[in-house]
Motif scaffolding. Structure first.
Motif, PDB file in Angstrom:
ATOM      1  N   LEU A  82      38.938  39.345  41.080  1.00  0.00           N
ATOM      2  CA  LEU A  82      39.026  38.745  39.756  1.00  0.00           C
ATOM      3  C   LEU A  82      40.439  39.009  39.252  1.00  0.00           C
ATOM      4  O   LEU A  82      40.875  40.172  39.253  1.00  0.00           O
ATOM      5  CB  LEU A  82      38.010  39.370  38.801  1.00  0.00           C
ATOM      6  N   ILE A  83      41.134  37.959  38.860  1.00  0.00           N
ATOM      7  CA  ILE A  83      42.522  38.089  38.444  1.00  0.00           C
ATOM      8  C   ILE A  83      42.685  37.412  37.086  1.00  0.00           C
ATOM      9  O   ILE A  83      42.181  36.305  36.883  1.00  0.00           O
ATOM     10  CB  ILE A  83      43.476  37.433  39.472  1.00  0.00           C
ATOM     11  N   ASN A  84      43.389  38.076  36.174  1.00  0.00           N
ATOM     12  CA  ASN A  84      43.699  37.527  34.855  1.00  0.00           C
ATOM     13  C   ASN A  84      45.194  37.687  34.612  1.00  0.00           C
ATOM     14  O   ASN A  84      45.747  38.767  34.871  1.00  0.00           O
ATOM     15  CB  ASN A  84      42.942  38.292  33.761  1.00  0.00           C
TER      16      ASN A  84
ATOM     17  N   SER B 289      48.889  45.423  35.419  1.00  0.00           N
ATOM     18  CA  SER B 289      50.345  45.434  35.402  1.00  0.00           C
ATOM     19  C   SER B 289      50.801  46.505  34.403  1.00  0.00           C
ATOM     20  O   SER B 289      50.049  46.888  33.495  1.00  0.00           O
ATOM     21  CB  SER B 289      50.888  44.058  35.001  1.00  0.00           C
ATOM     22  N   ALA B 290      52.017  46.991  34.555  1.00  0.00           N
ATOM     23  CA  ALA B 290      52.527  48.058  33.686  1.00  0.00           C
ATOM     24  C   ALA B 290      52.523  47.642  32.222  1.00  0.00           C
ATOM     25  O   ALA B 290      52.284  48.465  31.342  1.00  0.00           O
ATOM     26  CB  ALA B 290      53.927  48.472  34.125  1.00  0.00           C
ATOM     27  N   ASP B 291      52.745  46.356  31.949  1.00  0.00           N
ATOM     28  CA  ASP B 291      52.772  45.886  30.561  1.00  0.00           C
ATOM     29  C   ASP B 291      51.386  45.480  30.053  1.00  0.00           C
ATOM     30  O   ASP B 291      51.233  45.075  28.909  1.00  0.00           O
ATOM     31  CB  ASP B 291      53.762  44.737  30.390  1.00  0.00           C
ATOM     32  N   GLY B 292      50.372  45.567  30.912  1.00  0.00           N
ATOM     33  CA  GLY B 292      49.001  45.278  30.506  1.00  0.00           C
ATOM     34  C   GLY B 292      48.664  43.805  30.341  1.00  0.00           C
ATOM     35  O   GLY B 292      47.565  43.463  29.922  1.00  0.00           O
ATOM     36  N   ARG B 293      49.583  42.907  30.711  1.00  0.00           N
ATOM     37  CA  ARG B 293      49.328  41.477  30.528  1.00  0.00           C
ATOM     38  C   ARG B 293      48.541  40.859  31.668  1.00  0.00           C
ATOM     39  O   ARG B 293      48.071  39.735  31.554  1.00  0.00           O
ATOM     40  CB  ARG B 293      50.648  40.723  30.339  1.00  0.00           C
ATOM     41  N   ALA B 294      48.394  41.561  32.775  1.00  0.00           N
ATOM     42  CA  ALA B 294      47.669  41.016  33.933  1.00  0.00           C
ATOM     43  C   ALA B 294      46.801  42.110  34.537  1.00  0.00           C
ATOM     44  O   ALA B 294      47.124  43.294  34.442  1.00  0.00           O
ATOM     45  CB  ALA B 294      48.655  40.494  34.971  1.00  0.00           C
ATOM     46  N   ASP B 295      45.689  41.703  35.137  1.00  0.00           N
ATOM     47  CA  ASP B 295      44.835  42.677  35.806  1.00  0.00           C
ATOM     48  C   ASP B 295      44.159  42.039  37.016  1.00  0.00           C
ATOM     49  O   ASP B 295      44.057  40.824  37.119  1.00  0.00           O
ATOM     50  CB  ASP B 295      43.799  43.276  34.847  1.00  0.00           C
ATOM     51  N   LEU B 296      43.727  42.905  37.909  1.00  0.00           N
ATOM     52  CA  LEU B 296      43.088  42.515  39.161  1.00  0.00           C
ATOM     53  C   LEU B 296      41.934  43.466  39.423  1.00  0.00           C
ATOM     54  O   LEU B 296      42.076  44.681  39.260  1.00  0.00           O
ATOM     55  CB  LEU B 296      44.094  42.605  40.314  1.00  0.00           C
ATOM     56  N   THR B 297      40.799  42.916  39.819  1.00  0.00           N
ATOM     57  CA  THR B 297      39.660  43.720  40.250  1.00  0.00           C
ATOM     58  C   THR B 297      39.309  43.319  41.681  1.00  0.00           C
ATOM     59  O   THR B 297      39.239  42.124  41.984  1.00  0.00           O
ATOM     60  CB  THR B 297      38.433  43.487  39.338  1.00  0.00           C
TER      61      THR B 297
ATOM     62  N   ARG C  92      37.153  34.815  42.880  1.00  0.00           N
ATOM     63  CA  ARG C  92      36.716  34.369  44.209  1.00  0.00           C
ATOM     64  C   ARG C  92      35.768  35.415  44.751  1.00  0.00           C
ATOM     65  O   ARG C  92      36.041  36.619  44.678  1.00  0.00           O
ATOM     66  CB  ARG C  92      37.888  34.210  45.172  1.00  0.00           C
ATOM     67  N   CYS C  93      34.653  34.947  45.307  1.00  0.00           N
ATOM     68  CA  CYS C  93      33.691  35.838  45.953  1.00  0.00           C
ATOM     69  C   CYS C  93      33.336  35.275  47.319  1.00  0.00           C
ATOM     70  O   CYS C  93      32.990  34.101  47.439  1.00  0.00           O
ATOM     71  CB  CYS C  93      32.430  35.987  45.113  1.00  0.00           C
ATOM     72  N   ASN C  94      33.417  36.126  48.333  1.00  0.00           N
ATOM     73  CA  ASN C  94      33.037  35.781  49.699  1.00  0.00           C
ATOM     74  C   ASN C  94      31.667  36.371  50.000  1.00  0.00           C
ATOM     75  O   ASN C  94      31.423  37.542  49.719  1.00  0.00           O
ATOM     76  CB  ASN C  94      34.034  36.352  50.715  1.00  0.00           C
ATOM     77  N   ARG C  95      30.812  35.563  50.589  1.00  0.00           N
ATOM     78  CA  ARG C  95      29.474  36.024  50.975  1.00  0.00           C
ATOM     79  C   ARG C  95      29.562  36.793  52.281  1.00  0.00           C
ATOM     80  O   ARG C  95      30.126  36.322  53.275  1.00  0.00           O
ATOM     81  CB  ARG C  95      28.566  34.818  51.140  1.00  0.00           C
ATOM     82  N   VAL C  96      29.005  37.994  52.278  1.00  0.00           N
ATOM     83  CA  VAL C  96      28.893  38.823  53.477  1.00  0.00           C
ATOM     84  C   VAL C  96      27.456  39.341  53.501  1.00  0.00           C
ATOM     85  O   VAL C  96      26.768  39.275  52.481  1.00  0.00           O
ATOM     86  CB  VAL C  96      29.917  39.991  53.483  1.00  0.00           C
ATOM     87  N   PRO C  97      26.972  39.842  54.615  1.00  0.00           N
ATOM     88  CA  PRO C  97      25.592  40.332  54.643  1.00  0.00           C
ATOM     89  C   PRO C  97      25.331  41.387  53.553  1.00  0.00           C
ATOM     90  O   PRO C  97      25.987  42.419  53.515  1.00  0.00           O
ATOM     91  CB  PRO C  97      25.452  40.927  56.042  1.00  0.00           C
ATOM     92  N   GLY C  98      24.414  41.081  52.654  1.00  0.00           N
ATOM     93  CA  GLY C  98      23.998  42.014  51.616  1.00  0.00           C
ATOM     94  C   GLY C  98      24.895  42.144  50.400  1.00  0.00           C
ATOM     95  O   GLY C  98      24.607  42.931  49.507  1.00  0.00           O
TER      96      GLY C  98
END
Length: 155
Positions: A132-134, A63-71, A120-126
């Motif tokens: 990841l959210i904070n 986020s612009a204010d650095g309080r939240a992030d997403l990967t 959250r992680c989804n299983r896919v082949p390989g």
């Protein structure tokens, strides 16, 4: 847009209908790569490029204010570990408040240092495709719909 302002806009527009909310938060599909992780990202919220994912391949947004992030990332799972085994190998921190593990995915969440972390992680082949959210714990209710959409959009 300042974080507080987009929360007000989102709350008003979510009541106005999905099309208005879509426009206000500027949801865009982020693809890690062909046949890899992808998720919807609200660019009005996560407007800053925070660099490559720290694990696997992907991207971090803030986020612009650095309080939240997403990967959004894809992590190697050529050994074919189940979501439960993959999660166990990641050695998650103690005190997980929310945990859901199925043969297809896992989702875990808790609070650390005044911030909610959600994975959250989804299983896919390989691979395991993950988000990841904070974000600030004091704003949890304001984030619920955003986290839900990002999580459900993960492929």
């Amino acid at each position: 847009m300042h974080t507080g302002a987009w929360f007000v806009a989102a709350a008003v527009l979510l009541g106005a209908g999905p099309a208005a909310a879509q426009s206000a938060l500027n949801w865009q599909r982020y693809n890690v790569g062909a046949n890899s992780a992808a998720a919807d990202v609200p660019r009005a919220v996560f407007s800053e490029d925070a660099g490559p994912a720290q694990d696997g391949t992907g991207r971090r947004f803030a986020s612009a204010d650095g309080r939240a992030d997403l990967t959004v990332q894809s992590i190697d799972n050529t050994r074919g570990l189940s979501p439960a085994a993959f999660l166990a190998e990641r050695n998650p921190p103690p005190g997980i408040i929310y945990r859901r593990v199925t043969p297809r995915f896992f989702a875990v969440s808790s609070i650390r240092d005044g911030r909610v972390w959600y994975n959250r992680c989804n299983r896919v082949p390989g691979a395991m495709n993950c988000v990841l959210i904070n974000y600030p714990a004091a704003e949890k209710r304001k984030w619920d719909a955003i986290v839900t959409r990002i999580s459900r959009s993960l492929r």
